[in-house]
Scaffold this active site. Structure first.
Site, PDB file in Angstrom:
ATOM      1  N   ARG A 163       0.806  -1.226   0.000  1.00 58.19           N
ATOM      2  CA  ARG A 163       0.000   0.000   0.000  1.00 58.19           C
ATOM      3  C   ARG A 163       0.842   1.281   0.000  1.00 58.19           C
ATOM      4  NH1 ARG A 163      -3.190  -3.377  -0.879  1.00 58.19           N
ATOM      5  NH2 ARG A 163      -5.345  -3.511  -0.149  1.00 58.19           N
ATOM      6  N   SER A 233     -10.695  -0.345   2.820  1.00 58.52           N
ATOM      7  CA  SER A 233     -10.011  -0.585   4.098  1.00 58.52           C
ATOM      8  C   SER A 233      -9.563   0.742   4.691  1.00 58.52           C
ATOM      9  CB  SER A 233      -8.774  -1.448   3.888  1.00 58.52           C
ATOM     10  OG  SER A 233      -9.124  -2.693   3.376  1.00 58.52           O
ATOM     11  N   GLU A 330      -5.141   4.095   6.473  1.00 54.02           N
ATOM     12  CA  GLU A 330      -4.673   3.893   5.099  1.00 54.02           C
ATOM     13  C   GLU A 330      -4.906   5.100   4.182  1.00 54.02           C
ATOM     14  OE1 GLU A 330      -4.903   1.343   1.148  1.00 54.02           O
ATOM     15  OE2 GLU A 330      -6.477   0.954   2.578  1.00 54.02           O
TER      16      GLU A 330
HETATM   17  N1  EPU Z   1     -11.634 -10.635   9.183  1.00 51.62           N
HETATM   18  C1  EPU Z   1     -12.417 -10.764  10.290  1.00 51.62           C
HETATM   19  N2  EPU Z   1     -13.462  -9.887  10.426  1.00 51.62           N
HETATM   20  C2  EPU Z   1     -13.716  -8.912   9.528  1.00 51.62           C
HETATM   21  C3  EPU Z   1     -12.907  -8.787   8.393  1.00 51.62           C
HETATM   22  C4  EPU Z   1     -11.853  -9.677   8.223  1.00 51.62           C
HETATM   23  O1  EPU Z   1     -12.198 -11.626  11.131  1.00 51.62           O
HETATM   24  O2  EPU Z   1     -14.669  -8.163   9.734  1.00 51.62           O
HETATM   25  C5  EPU Z   1     -10.534 -11.612   8.995  1.00 51.62           C
HETATM   26  C6  EPU Z   1     -11.038 -12.907   8.376  1.00 51.62           C
HETATM   27  O3  EPU Z   1     -10.321 -13.964   8.948  1.00 51.62           O
HETATM   28  C7  EPU Z   1     -10.650 -12.753   6.927  1.00 51.62           C
HETATM   29  C8  EPU Z   1      -9.339 -11.988   7.037  1.00 51.62           C
HETATM   30  O4  EPU Z   1      -9.547 -11.098   8.134  1.00 51.62           O
HETATM   31  O5  EPU Z   1     -10.489 -13.997   6.328  1.00 51.62           O
HETATM   32  C9  EPU Z   1      -8.972 -11.212   5.791  1.00 51.62           C
HETATM   33  O6  EPU Z   1     -10.099 -10.416   5.379  1.00 51.62           O
HETATM   34  P1  EPU Z   1     -10.200  -9.919   3.876  1.00 51.62           P
HETATM   35  O7  EPU Z   1     -10.047 -11.068   2.952  1.00 51.62           O
HETATM   36  O8  EPU Z   1     -11.411  -9.111   3.701  1.00 51.62           O
HETATM   37  O9  EPU Z   1      -8.894  -9.047   3.722  1.00 51.62           O
HETATM   38  P2  EPU Z   1      -8.316  -7.813   4.560  1.00 51.62           P
HETATM   39  O10 EPU Z   1      -6.927  -8.191   4.967  1.00 51.62           O
HETATM   40  O11 EPU Z   1      -9.228  -7.373   5.615  1.00 51.62           O
HETATM   41  C10 EPU Z   1      -7.162  -6.776   2.473  1.00 51.62           C
HETATM   42  C11 EPU Z   1      -7.101  -5.455   1.773  1.00 51.62           C
HETATM   43  C12 EPU Z   1      -8.384  -5.230   0.985  1.00 51.62           C
HETATM   44  C13 EPU Z   1      -8.551  -6.362  -0.015  1.00 51.62           C
HETATM   45  C14 EPU Z   1      -8.594  -7.683   0.741  1.00 51.62           C
HETATM   46  C15 EPU Z   1      -8.671  -8.887  -0.150  1.00 51.62           C
HETATM   47  C16 EPU Z   1      -5.719  -4.040   3.175  1.00 51.62           C
HETATM   48  C17 EPU Z   1      -5.664  -2.882   4.117  1.00 51.62           C
HETATM   49  N3  EPU Z   1      -6.927  -4.390   2.736  1.00 51.62           N
HETATM   50  O12 EPU Z   1      -8.219  -6.700   3.427  1.00 51.62           O
HETATM   51  O13 EPU Z   1      -8.231  -4.013   0.266  1.00 51.62           O
HETATM   52  O14 EPU Z   1      -9.732  -6.218  -0.793  1.00 51.62           O
HETATM   53  O15 EPU Z   1      -7.378  -7.812   1.538  1.00 51.62           O
HETATM   54  O16 EPU Z   1      -7.449  -9.104  -0.748  1.00 51.62           O
HETATM   55  O17 EPU Z   1      -4.678  -4.588   2.847  1.00 51.62           O
HETATM   56  C18 EPU Z   1      -8.614  -1.681   0.356  1.00 51.62           C
HETATM   57  O18 EPU Z   1      -7.387  -1.552   0.350  1.00 51.62           O
HETATM   58  O19 EPU Z   1      -9.392  -0.701   0.377  1.00 51.62           O
HETATM   59  C19 EPU Z   1      -9.176  -3.024   0.367  1.00 51.62           C
HETATM   60  C20 EPU Z   1     -10.490  -3.260   0.459  1.00 51.62           C
END
Ligand code: EPU
Length: 335
Positions: A163, A233, A330
């Site tokens: 990022r 995010s 972010e």
């Molecule tokens: N999780 C929870 N509760 C929640 C959300 C997530 O427990 O409410 C846990 C779950 O275990 C889930 C894991 O976190 O499996 C990962 O969640 P997710 O796949 O949604 O990914 P993230 O790490 O929360 C990142 C990016 C997103 C991107 C997703 C998918 C960042 C800051 N965010 O989110 O990017 O879409 O991975 O690859 O790195 C963005 O940057 O605006 C964005 C949406």
């Protein structure tokens, strides 16, 4: 001659829909305007380049010049196994991904439906579902406001990381266009849990299927900014020393963790940390944490920057207090 507008409402030009007025505003839609823009910038106390407004936390009044980058155009050149697709910075990101998909230039499918513009994509190295845009960027052309020259940056000169890039928080350069090196033969990236699972139910999945799957996953987890103000995010997934992460995992065995290019550092899930404290769906005044995803802050309407940042600060303090982990915001915070 540039048309400089005054007191422009930015509420609908930022996806968080924070209430905001810009004292001065211009549209950049021709490269020929750049030298004139360079000259007038010095008349203002500050300026910023507005793209899709999807990664901004914007103040109630911006006392300066907003330059809305609406440079448009896409070219595609076929080199056999590779297609070089160049898009001007003001192109909508997801329309661009759809264009590549329809024109047999593959690789960006996992980045479908991310809000914002092509010009913003290298700045924060957008990423989702196992792919980062840096994996496909060949060149970024920027306008150097110090010298008045167009400069081409190759992939390594952009200094991409999670990022982040050389261009983030660097107001000297305006992104003009981005060139992507894409594949003519489909090569689907299905390393991410949900994606792999859904793709495996198809016999011969294509890049079109992959794009549709990503769109469906995003729609189920993330709010549509046209319906509910948000900036995706809101916090980075914190990158912490391996030893600290190991200790956290012993206390919280379900915490999702990810490796990073540095073997001594581990990325932990900020969404999980917030969710584990029962904060998902919590609302305070006009702002809150999205019901379906704890990493997404939402504006139910009428919020100003101050209200959102106060709430974010409260969330950060809860995580710090409970896990001794610092969450960092972010999107770019403007003053
Ligand atoms: N999780 C929870 N509760 C929640 C959300 C997530 O427990 O409410 C846990 C779950 O275990 C889930 C894991 O976190 O499996 C990962 O969640 P997710 O796949 O949604 O990914 P993230 O790490 O929360 C990142 C990016 C997103 C991107 C997703 C998918 C960042 C800051 N965010 O989110 O990017 O879409 O991975 O690859 O790195 C963005 O940057 O605006 C964005 C949406």
């Amino acid at each position: 001659m540039l048309n400089i507008l005054e007191n422009i409402d930015l509420t609908l030009l930022n996806t968080l829909h924070l209430k905001s007025i810009a004292s001065h505003y211009i549209v950049l839609n021709q490269v020929e305007q750049l030298d004139e823009i360079r000259e007038i910038i010095s008349n203002y106390p500050k300026f910023f380049i507005l793209g899709g407004g999807s990664n901004l936390i914007i103040p109630a009044r911006y006392q300066g010049l907003v330059i809305h980058n609406e440079l448009r155009g896409i070219t595609i050149t076929d080199f056999g196994q590779e297609k070089i697709v160049t898009a001007m910075a003001g192109e909508n990101w997801d329309d661009f991904v759809a264009y590549c998909n329809q024109n047999g230039a593959f690789g960006l499918e996992n980045l479908s439906l991310i809000p914002g513009t092509v010009g913003a994509s290298p700045i924060q190295n957008i990423g989702a579902y196992g792919v980062e845009v840096k994996d496909f960027i060949k060149e970024v052309v920027v306008y150097d406001l110090q010298t008045g020259q167009l400069v081409s940056l190759n992939n390594s000169e952009c200094q991409f990381s999670y990022r982040n890039s050389f261009l983030k928080n660097n107001s000297r350069f305006i992104v003009i266009s981005v060139s992507f090196s894409l594949l003519t033969e489909p090569c689907l990236n299905a390393n991410y849990g949900d994606v792999a699972q859904r793709l495996s139910s198809l016999t011969h999945p294509t890049p079109y299927d992959l794009r549709n799957i990503i769109i469906r996953i995003r729609q189920s987890k993330l709010p549509d900014p046209n319906k509910l103000g948000n900036a995706g995010s809101f916090f980075h997934n914190p990158i912490i020393p391996k030893k600290v992460a190991q200790k956290l995992c012993i206390q919280n065995p379900n915490l999702p963790i990810f490796t990073t290019p540095n073997p001594e550092k581990i990325k932990v899930s900020a969404g999980w940390l917030i969710d584990s404290l029962g904060l998902k769906g919590l609302r305070q005044g006009n702002v809150g944490i999205y019901q379906e995803h704890a990493l997404v802050m939402v504006n139910y309407g009428g919020a100003y920057q101050t209200e959102l940042l106060k709430f974010a600060d409260w969330v950060q303090s809860k995580i710090k207090e409970h896990y001794d982990v610092q969450l960092n915001i972010e999107p770019i915070i403007l003053d």
